[in-house]
Design a protein around this motif. Structure first.
Motif, mmCIF file in Angstrom:
data_model
loop_
_atom_site.group_PDB
_atom_site.id
_atom_site.type_symbol
_atom_site.label_atom_id
_atom_site.label_comp_id
_atom_site.label_asym_id
_atom_site.label_seq_id
_atom_site.Cartn_x
_atom_site.Cartn_y
_atom_site.Cartn_z
ATOM 1 N N LEU A 84 0.805 -1.241 -0.013
ATOM 2 C CA LEU A 84 0.063 -0.016 0.316
ATOM 3 C C LEU A 84 0.784 1.180 -0.123
ATOM 4 C CD1 LEU A 84 -2.792 -0.848 2.589
ATOM 5 C CD2 LEU A 84 -2.942 -0.547 0.106
ATOM 6 N N HIS A 87 1.411 1.847 -3.691
ATOM 7 C CA HIS A 87 0.156 2.496 -4.363
ATOM 8 C C HIS A 87 -0.200 4.044 -3.572
ATOM 9 C CE1 HIS A 87 -1.094 -0.672 -6.829
ATOM 10 N NE2 HIS A 87 -0.550 -1.595 -5.724
ATOM 11 N N GLY A 88 0.225 4.085 -2.527
ATOM 12 C CA GLY A 88 -0.124 5.412 -1.626
ATOM 13 C C GLY A 88 0.762 6.504 -2.231
ATOM 14 N N THR A 91 -0.697 7.649 -5.806
ATOM 15 C CA THR A 91 -1.914 8.589 -5.400
ATOM 16 C C THR A 91 -1.399 9.991 -4.953
ATOM 17 O OG1 THR A 91 -3.411 6.688 -4.820
ATOM 18 C CG2 THR A 91 -4.009 8.615 -4.131
ATOM 19 N N LEU A 239 -4.074 3.852 -4.825
ATOM 20 C CA LEU A 239 -5.049 3.201 -4.053
ATOM 21 C C LEU A 239 -6.584 2.982 -4.575
ATOM 22 C CD1 LEU A 239 -4.234 5.614 -1.170
ATOM 23 C CD2 LEU A 239 -3.561 3.302 -1.388
ATOM 24 N N ARG A 242 -6.490 -0.337 -6.035
ATOM 25 C CA ARG A 242 -6.382 -1.481 -4.900
ATOM 26 C C ARG A 242 -8.059 -1.675 -4.635
ATOM 27 N NH1 ARG A 242 -2.877 -5.350 -4.703
ATOM 28 N NH2 ARG A 242 -3.475 -5.342 -2.346
ATOM 29 N N LEU A 243 -8.705 -0.342 -4.609
ATOM 30 C CA LEU A 243 -10.175 -0.621 -4.229
ATOM 31 C C LEU A 243 -10.656 -1.419 -5.191
ATOM 32 C CD1 LEU A 243 -10.884 3.270 -2.996
ATOM 33 C CD2 LEU A 243 -10.718 1.179 -1.403
ATOM 34 N N GLN A 254 -8.986 -5.660 2.076
ATOM 35 C CA GLN A 254 -8.144 -5.122 1.274
ATOM 36 C C GLN A 254 -8.812 -3.700 1.278
ATOM 37 O OE1 GLN A 254 -6.525 -7.101 -2.328
ATOM 38 N NE2 GLN A 254 -7.042 -5.173 -3.372
ATOM 39 N N ALA A 258 -7.185 -0.229 2.242
ATOM 40 C CA ALA A 258 -6.672 0.922 1.040
ATOM 41 C C ALA A 258 -7.619 2.106 1.523
ATOM 42 C CB ALA A 258 -7.170 0.646 -0.123
#
Length: 288
Positions: A84, A87-88, A91, A239, A242-243, A254, A258
């Motif tokens: 994460l 991905h964070g 974002t 993110l 991931r959602l 998960q 996220a």
């Protein structure tokens, strides 16, 4: 200590409600699991424990979300696409670029609207109307249009983040630039101050509190825009991707993990702007 007690009480109440809701919502799934495994007799304790530790629950329990956050934030290498943090960062990058563009656009529009009165009547209705279009419908359209011009990657998502963030800055700064008292404006006229001098020495300092308040809203809105854009085009990660992946595979744990990372990013941005705002206003008050 006195201020921490009410916060801790609210957090504990939320956790208690969360656990009860998770047990109630997951109970039917756990009963089906017991039935499928041939376990006809089970105690209430077994039902509650099973409901709070399901692999794919309707509502994950807090400890499941915390465990997933630890696994994907601390126990997974940041360079891994499962992390994460990875991905964070994507974002956050989209959010900051969109936030910078949206803030600059919002301030520029506010300066024009305050400087030219006819723009107030001609432009403000369109600015307000621009936010009435649901972003969930607008985001895919913007991504597709920009893709036709070979604008891919971060740029379309930053554009959507900028679209959501410019509005609060524009409205807030228009109100801030117009906040000086009429007597103060008359005083500037008696000093034969030019419009630029009036703006720089009176309107701009008066708009500082509105500036930081609108920036807080804009930062949170930019992050929402980036996440929504990532949902519409998930190949580049983030993110929102991931959602989307979590919803595809029914991985509610998960999804919640996220969501918490996105909320933490938003809170960090708003908190950072708040700190900068307090320091800036304290120095302005001191210098005056």
């Amino acid at each position: 200590m006195k201020s921490a007690l009410p916060i801790a009480t609210v957090v504990l109440a939320i956790l208690a409600i969360w656990y009860v809701a998770a047990a109630l919502m997951n109970a039917s799934l756990q009963r089906d699991l017991f039935a499928n495994s041939g376990q006809a007799h089970y105690s209430t304790q077994e039902l509650i424990v099973g409901s709070l530790n399901m692999e794919r629950p309707k509502l994950p329990a807090p400890h499941q979300v915390a465990s997933e956050l630890y696994k994907l934030v601390f126990a997974t290498p940041p360079t891994s696409k499962r992390s994460l943090v990875y991905h964070g960062v994507i974002t956050l990058e989209e959010t900051l670029i969109g936030f910078a563009i949206g803030s600059a656009l919002g301030i520029g529009l506010a300066v024009l609207i305050v400087s030219m009165r006819w723009l107030d009547r001609s432009m403000m209705p369109w600015i307000v109307a621009s936010q009435t279009v649901p972003i969930i419908a607008l985001a895919p359209m913007i991504v597709v249009i920009l893709n036709q011009f070979n604008i891919t990657g971060i740029a379309p998502k930053a554009a959507i983040a900028a679209y959501l963030s410019f509005f609060p800055v524009t409205v807030g700064m228009v109100k801030g630039f117009r906040s000086p008292d009429p007597l103060q404006l008359d005083l500037m006229r008696t000093y034969s101050a030019t419009r630029a001098q009036t703006f720089l020495k009176l309107r701009a300092p008066a708009g500082a509190p509105f500036f930081f308040a609108s920036m807080k809203i804009a930062a949170a809105a930019a992050l929402v825009g980036a996440v929504v854009a990532e949902v519409t085009k998930s190949e580049d990660g983030g993110l929102g991707a991931r959602l989307l992946a979590g919803s595809y595979y029914g991985q509610t744990v998960q999804i919640w993990a996220a969501l918490f990372v996105a909320a933490a990013l938003s809170a960090a941005l708003v908190g950072l702007i708040g700190v900068i705002g307090r320091i800036a206003q304290r120095r302005m008050a001191f210098s005056s």
